[in-house]
Design a protein around this motif. Sequence first.
Motif, PDB file in Angstrom:
ATOM      1  N   VAL A  34       0.854  -1.194   0.000  1.00 59.61           N
ATOM      2  CA  VAL A  34       0.000   0.000   0.000  1.00 59.61           C
ATOM      3  C   VAL A  34       0.892   1.248   0.000  1.00 59.61           C
ATOM      4  O   VAL A  34       1.800   1.367   0.819  1.00 59.61           O
ATOM      5  CB  VAL A  34      -0.928   0.011   1.239  1.00 59.61           C
ATOM      6  CG1 VAL A  34      -1.841   1.228   1.216  1.00 59.61           C
ATOM      7  CG2 VAL A  34      -1.746  -1.279   1.302  1.00 59.61           C
ATOM      8  N   TYR A  35       0.608   2.156  -0.921  1.00 62.77           N
ATOM      9  CA  TYR A  35       1.379   3.399  -1.006  1.00 62.77           C
ATOM     10  C   TYR A  35       0.445   4.566  -1.308  1.00 62.77           C
ATOM     11  O   TYR A  35      -0.661   4.384  -1.825  1.00 62.77           O
ATOM     12  CB  TYR A  35       2.476   3.285  -2.082  1.00 62.77           C
ATOM     13  CG  TYR A  35       1.936   3.151  -3.482  1.00 62.77           C
ATOM     14  CD1 TYR A  35       1.792   4.253  -4.301  1.00 62.77           C
ATOM     15  CD2 TYR A  35       1.533   1.914  -3.979  1.00 62.77           C
ATOM     16  CE1 TYR A  35       1.278   4.139  -5.582  1.00 62.77           C
ATOM     17  CE2 TYR A  35       1.015   1.786  -5.253  1.00 62.77           C
ATOM     18  CZ  TYR A  35       0.899   2.901  -6.048  1.00 62.77           C
ATOM     19  OH  TYR A  35       0.375   2.786  -7.316  1.00 62.77           O
ATOM     20  N   PRO A 165      -2.430   1.673  -4.708  1.00 59.79           N
ATOM     21  CA  PRO A 165      -2.448   3.106  -4.400  1.00 59.79           C
ATOM     22  C   PRO A 165      -3.646   3.448  -3.526  1.00 59.79           C
ATOM     23  O   PRO A 165      -4.779   3.431  -3.978  1.00 59.79           O
ATOM     24  CB  PRO A 165      -2.586   3.745  -5.786  1.00 59.79           C
ATOM     25  CG  PRO A 165      -3.370   2.737  -6.569  1.00 59.79           C
ATOM     26  CD  PRO A 165      -2.968   1.383  -6.038  1.00 59.79           C
ATOM     27  N   GLY A 166      -3.414   3.691  -2.271  1.00 65.45           N
ATOM     28  CA  GLY A 166      -4.530   4.011  -1.387  1.00 65.45           C
ATOM     29  C   GLY A 166      -4.086   4.087   0.057  1.00 65.45           C
ATOM     30  O   GLY A 166      -2.956   4.463   0.355  1.00 65.45           O
ATOM     31  N   THR A 167      -5.002   3.719   0.927  1.00 62.28           N
ATOM     32  CA  THR A 167      -4.721   3.745   2.363  1.00 62.28           C
ATOM     33  C   THR A 167      -5.122   2.405   2.964  1.00 62.28           C
ATOM     34  O   THR A 167      -5.824   1.611   2.339  1.00 62.28           O
ATOM     35  CB  THR A 167      -5.500   4.874   3.066  1.00 62.28           C
ATOM     36  OG1 THR A 167      -6.895   4.681   2.830  1.00 62.28           O
ATOM     37  CG2 THR A 167      -5.064   6.242   2.575  1.00 62.28           C
ATOM     38  N   ARG A 168      -4.704   2.226   4.203  1.00 60.41           N
ATOM     39  CA  ARG A 168      -5.010   0.988   4.915  1.00 60.41           C
ATOM     40  C   ARG A 168      -5.466   1.320   6.322  1.00 60.41           C
ATOM     41  O   ARG A 168      -4.821   2.082   7.027  1.00 60.41           O
ATOM     42  CB  ARG A 168      -3.754   0.123   4.941  1.00 60.41           C
ATOM     43  CG  ARG A 168      -3.868  -1.107   5.797  1.00 60.41           C
ATOM     44  CD  ARG A 168      -2.655  -1.963   5.577  1.00 60.41           C
ATOM     45  NE  ARG A 168      -1.930  -2.194   6.798  1.00 60.41           N
ATOM     46  CZ  ARG A 168      -0.949  -3.046   6.922  1.00 60.41           C
ATOM     47  NH1 ARG A 168      -0.515  -3.717   5.883  1.00 60.41           N
ATOM     48  NH2 ARG A 168      -0.340  -3.201   8.059  1.00 60.41           N
ATOM     49  N   GLU A 171      -6.516  -4.122   8.255  1.00 66.22           N
ATOM     50  CA  GLU A 171      -6.301  -4.927   7.056  1.00 66.22           C
ATOM     51  C   GLU A 171      -7.269  -4.573   5.928  1.00 66.22           C
ATOM     52  O   GLU A 171      -7.347  -5.273   4.933  1.00 66.22           O
ATOM     53  CB  GLU A 171      -6.393  -6.427   7.392  1.00 66.22           C
ATOM     54  CG  GLU A 171      -5.329  -6.898   8.366  1.00 66.22           C
ATOM     55  CD  GLU A 171      -3.900  -6.570   7.925  1.00 66.22           C
ATOM     56  OE1 GLU A 171      -3.526  -6.886   6.780  1.00 66.22           O
ATOM     57  OE2 GLU A 171      -3.155  -5.986   8.737  1.00 66.22           O
ATOM     58  N   LYS A 172      -8.010  -3.484   6.069  1.00 64.38           N
ATOM     59  CA  LYS A 172      -8.923  -3.024   5.022  1.00 64.38           C
ATOM     60  C   LYS A 172      -8.218  -1.973   4.176  1.00 64.38           C
ATOM     61  O   LYS A 172      -7.592  -1.051   4.697  1.00 64.38           O
ATOM     62  CB  LYS A 172     -10.190  -2.409   5.629  1.00 64.38           C
ATOM     63  CG  LYS A 172     -11.056  -3.392   6.366  1.00 64.38           C
ATOM     64  CD  LYS A 172     -12.044  -3.984   5.417  1.00 64.38           C
ATOM     65  CE  LYS A 172     -13.003  -4.864   6.197  1.00 64.38           C
ATOM     66  NZ  LYS A 172     -13.779  -5.699   5.357  1.00 64.38           N
ATOM     67  N   LEU A 173      -8.345  -2.102   2.861  1.00 65.54           N
ATOM     68  CA  LEU A 173      -7.734  -1.158   1.941  1.00 65.54           C
ATOM     69  C   LEU A 173      -8.797  -0.224   1.392  1.00 65.54           C
ATOM     70  O   LEU A 173      -9.959  -0.603   1.245  1.00 65.54           O
ATOM     71  CB  LEU A 173      -7.072  -1.909   0.786  1.00 65.54           C
ATOM     72  CG  LEU A 173      -6.010  -2.928   1.176  1.00 65.54           C
ATOM     73  CD1 LEU A 173      -5.458  -3.605  -0.069  1.00 65.54           C
ATOM     74  CD2 LEU A 173      -4.902  -2.293   1.976  1.00 65.54           C
ATOM     75  N   SER A 174      -8.379   0.998   1.063  1.00 72.22           N
ATOM     76  CA  SER A 174      -9.304   1.984   0.526  1.00 72.22           C
ATOM     77  C   SER A 174      -8.618   2.754  -0.597  1.00 72.22           C
ATOM     78  O   SER A 174      -7.457   3.130  -0.485  1.00 72.22           O
ATOM     79  CB  SER A 174      -9.731   2.936   1.650  1.00 72.22           C
ATOM     80  OG  SER A 174     -10.551   3.954   1.140  1.00 72.22           O
ATOM     81  N   PHE A 175      -9.362   2.972  -1.681  1.00 69.83           N
ATOM     82  CA  PHE A 175      -8.873   3.757  -2.809  1.00 69.83           C
ATOM     83  C   PHE A 175      -9.925   4.811  -3.115  1.00 69.83           C
ATOM     84  O   PHE A 175     -11.101   4.474  -3.303  1.00 69.83           O
ATOM     85  CB  PHE A 175      -8.626   2.862  -4.028  1.00 69.83           C
ATOM     86  CG  PHE A 175      -8.141   3.605  -5.243  1.00 69.83           C
ATOM     87  CD1 PHE A 175      -6.887   4.196  -5.240  1.00 69.83           C
ATOM     88  CD2 PHE A 175      -8.928   3.722  -6.362  1.00 69.83           C
ATOM     89  CE1 PHE A 175      -6.419   4.883  -6.353  1.00 69.83           C
ATOM     90  CE2 PHE A 175      -8.482   4.407  -7.483  1.00 69.83           C
ATOM     91  CZ  PHE A 175      -7.218   4.990  -7.480  1.00 69.83           C
ATOM     92  N   LEU A 176      -9.556   6.079  -3.142  1.00 72.05           N
ATOM     93  CA  LEU A 176     -10.466   7.201  -3.359  1.00 72.05           C
ATOM     94  C   LEU A 176     -11.681   7.116  -2.434  1.00 72.05           C
ATOM     95  O   LEU A 176     -12.817   7.267  -2.849  1.00 72.05           O
ATOM     96  CB  LEU A 176     -10.918   7.256  -4.825  1.00 72.05           C
ATOM     97  CG  LEU A 176      -9.818   7.553  -5.842  1.00 72.05           C
ATOM     98  CD1 LEU A 176     -10.384   7.504  -7.252  1.00 72.05           C
ATOM     99  CD2 LEU A 176      -9.185   8.905  -5.570  1.00 72.05           C
TER     100      LEU A 176
END
Length: 191
Positions: A34-35, A165-168, A171-176
């Motif tokens: 994740v970046y 490309p997003g946030t964490r 353990e959940k990832l998010s994009f926009l």
Amino acid sequence: MDWDKESFYKLVKQIESSLKGKLSPLGVPFYVYVYDPRHEVECLRQFKNLANQLKNQGFFIQIVYLGQVLSYALKELPYLKSEGKEIEKRYRSNLRRELTSILPEKIAYYLLNGIPGKTKPIKGDKLNQGNFLLRAGALFPFVHISQILAYLENQTQSTIVIPFPGTRQREKLSFLNETEGHYYRAMIFGG
């Protein structure tokens, strides 16, 4: 937020371990890094450099651009053809739902079976073969990384690395600001 060198280093060590035949503690050789999306250019540079370093160590590493795979998959569907414009006008509300249900499996299919002249198939690959799936943001909003990994599981033992490309949050990832589905067996670094 700067490029997370410490997390990237940990990822590199895990990738090297996987390529040498040691399966991750989660049972599949799938890794997500994740970046911050603002570091897209840096991400591409870092992963291309890493691919070259690993190739110089004798490992097979393939870089696959997910936007190209998406484009190839869309060519089979009517939306990019002449009738696509009319379909979109008439069924706009259904379009996202339809693409969201069709595309994840198509993307996985082309990853597993390859795209003639563009990518090598990864179906049946071994742990010591690596595939870097770059430009994951190109799949938004139709395909989630978790869906691709679920389709790849039990189809390949290849070391799969996906920069996200997003946030964490845990353990959940998010994009926009849209939560990504979660694939519980991938090791997640960064974020």
